[in-house]
Write a protein that holds these residues in place. Sequence first.
Motif, PDB file in Angstrom:
ATOM      1  N   ILE A  82      43.990  48.314  56.680  1.00 43.43           N
ATOM      2  CA  ILE A  82      43.849  48.727  58.077  1.00 43.43           C
ATOM      3  C   ILE A  82      42.929  49.941  58.184  1.00 43.43           C
ATOM      4  CG2 ILE A  82      45.105  49.628  60.090  1.00 43.43           C
ATOM      5  CD1 ILE A  82      47.491  47.839  59.103  1.00 43.43           C
ATOM      6  N   LYS A  85      39.379  49.050  57.812  1.00 44.20           N
ATOM      7  CA  LYS A  85      38.995  48.109  58.873  1.00 44.20           C
ATOM      8  C   LYS A  85      38.706  46.704  58.343  1.00 44.20           C
ATOM      9  CE  LYS A  85      37.594  51.650  61.990  1.00 44.20           C
ATOM     10  NZ  LYS A  85      36.669  52.681  62.213  1.00 44.20           N
ATOM     11  N   LYS A  88      42.934  44.176  61.315  1.00 40.44           N
ATOM     12  CA  LYS A  88      43.391  44.980  62.449  1.00 40.44           C
ATOM     13  C   LYS A  88      44.912  45.008  62.446  1.00 40.44           C
ATOM     14  CE  LYS A  88      39.364  43.719  65.128  1.00 40.44           C
ATOM     15  NZ  LYS A  88      38.850  42.781  66.113  1.00 40.44           N
ATOM     16  N   ALA A  89      45.469  46.103  62.952  1.00 34.77           N
ATOM     17  CA  ALA A  89      46.929  46.277  62.946  1.00 34.77           C
ATOM     18  C   ALA A  89      47.628  45.231  63.812  1.00 34.77           C
ATOM     19  CB  ALA A  89      47.280  47.679  63.432  1.00 34.77           C
ATOM     20  N   GLN A  90      46.967  44.770  64.892  1.00 33.39           N
ATOM     21  CA  GLN A  90      47.602  43.791  65.783  1.00 33.39           C
ATOM     22  C   GLN A  90      47.477  42.356  65.265  1.00 33.39           C
ATOM     23  OE1 GLN A  90      45.214  45.925  66.743  1.00 33.39           O
ATOM     24  NE2 GLN A  90      43.513  44.870  67.726  1.00 33.39           N
ATOM     25  N   ASP A  91      46.608  42.121  64.256  1.00 33.58           N
ATOM     26  CA  ASP A  91      46.460  40.779  63.685  1.00 33.58           C
ATOM     27  C   ASP A  91      47.704  40.385  62.898  1.00 33.58           C
ATOM     28  OD1 ASP A  91      43.948  40.669  64.718  1.00 33.58           O
ATOM     29  OD2 ASP A  91      42.886  40.942  62.821  1.00 33.58           O
ATOM     30  N   GLU A  92      47.921  39.070  62.818  1.00 32.20           N
ATOM     31  CA  GLU A  92      49.028  38.561  62.021  1.00 32.20           C
ATOM     32  C   GLU A  92      48.646  38.631  60.537  1.00 32.20           C
ATOM     33  OE1 GLU A  92      51.629  34.779  62.759  1.00 32.20           O
ATOM     34  OE2 GLU A  92      49.913  34.214  61.513  1.00 32.20           O
ATOM     35  N   GLU A 121      51.726  51.720  61.554  1.00 30.50           N
ATOM     36  CA  GLU A 121      51.395  50.763  62.617  1.00 30.50           C
ATOM     37  C   GLU A 121      52.470  49.696  62.765  1.00 30.50           C
ATOM     38  OE1 GLU A 121      49.144  51.551  60.206  1.00 30.50           O
ATOM     39  OE2 GLU A 121      47.743  52.741  61.383  1.00 30.50           O
ATOM     40  N   LYS A 122      52.513  49.104  63.959  1.00 31.47           N
ATOM     41  CA  LYS A 122      53.379  47.953  64.195  1.00 31.47           C
ATOM     42  C   LYS A 122      52.674  46.733  63.632  1.00 31.47           C
ATOM     43  CE  LYS A 122      55.485  49.631  68.436  1.00 31.47           C
ATOM     44  NZ  LYS A 122      55.705  49.391  69.867  1.00 31.47           N
ATOM     45  N   LEU A 123      53.337  46.052  62.726  1.00 29.68           N
ATOM     46  CA  LEU A 123      52.719  44.904  62.066  1.00 29.68           C
ATOM     47  C   LEU A 123      53.431  43.616  62.435  1.00 29.68           C
ATOM     48  CD1 LEU A 123      52.318  46.322  58.457  1.00 29.68           C
ATOM     49  CD2 LEU A 123      50.570  46.216  60.216  1.00 29.68           C
ATOM     50  N   ASN A 124      52.651  42.528  62.435  1.00 30.05           N
ATOM     51  CA  ASN A 124      53.198  41.187  62.620  1.00 30.05           C
ATOM     52  C   ASN A 124      52.977  40.453  61.305  1.00 30.05           C
ATOM     53  OD1 ASN A 124      54.145  38.775  63.558  1.00 30.05           O
ATOM     54  ND2 ASN A 124      52.344  38.311  64.795  1.00 30.05           N
ATOM     55  N   GLY A 143      57.625  46.877  63.594  1.00 28.53           N
ATOM     56  CA  GLY A 143      56.920  45.631  63.279  1.00 28.53           C
ATOM     57  C   GLY A 143      57.835  44.421  63.352  1.00 28.53           C
TER      58      GLY A 143
END
Length: 149
Positions: A82, A85, A88-92, A121-124, A143
Motif C-alpha cells: 500500500i 502504491k 490500493k487500500a480499498q481494493d480487495e 488501513e481498512k482492508l477487504n 477491515g
Amino acid sequence: MKLNTLVKTNYTKMRVGRGIGSGKGKTSGRGVKGQKSRSGVAIKSFEGGQMPLYRRLPKRGFKPLVKKNIAIINISDIEDFIKNKKIKAQDEISIKNLSLKKLIGKKYNKLKILGNGEIKEKLNIKANFISKSAKLKIEKAGGVINILK
C-alpha cells in the motif's frame, strides 16, 4: 624464518607407460588384469560385497505427490504494498488480484495471511487461511475478512 621463504621444489610429472627404465612402464603401476587396470572404470559405492552405506541407512522424509501451493503474506507485506502504491487500500486483497498485479507468482492457488507487522488501513481481504493475530489486527483496524472454503 619467514613464511614466504618456504622451500619450493618442482617435481616433474611421472610419465606412465614409457618403458621399463621409467619405473612405471608396462602396466603403468596398475597391476595385472582386472577391472581396475582398465581405463574409464570407476567402482563407486562398491564396498567389496558388503551392504553399501546408502542401503544400510533407513529411508527418511516424505515427498507428497500433491504440493500445497500456498502464498504466505504478512500484514507488514500488505502495508508495504500500500505504501509503495502497488495496491490500493480499498481494493480487495485476494490471490487473483495479487497475481494479476504480479506481487505473487502464478504457481500459488491459495492465500494465507499472517499477523507479523501492523496495519492502519481498512482492508477487504479474501483468503483461504488467516492466523488469529492477523484476524485480530485487521478487525481492530476496521477491515473485512472473507475466508474461502
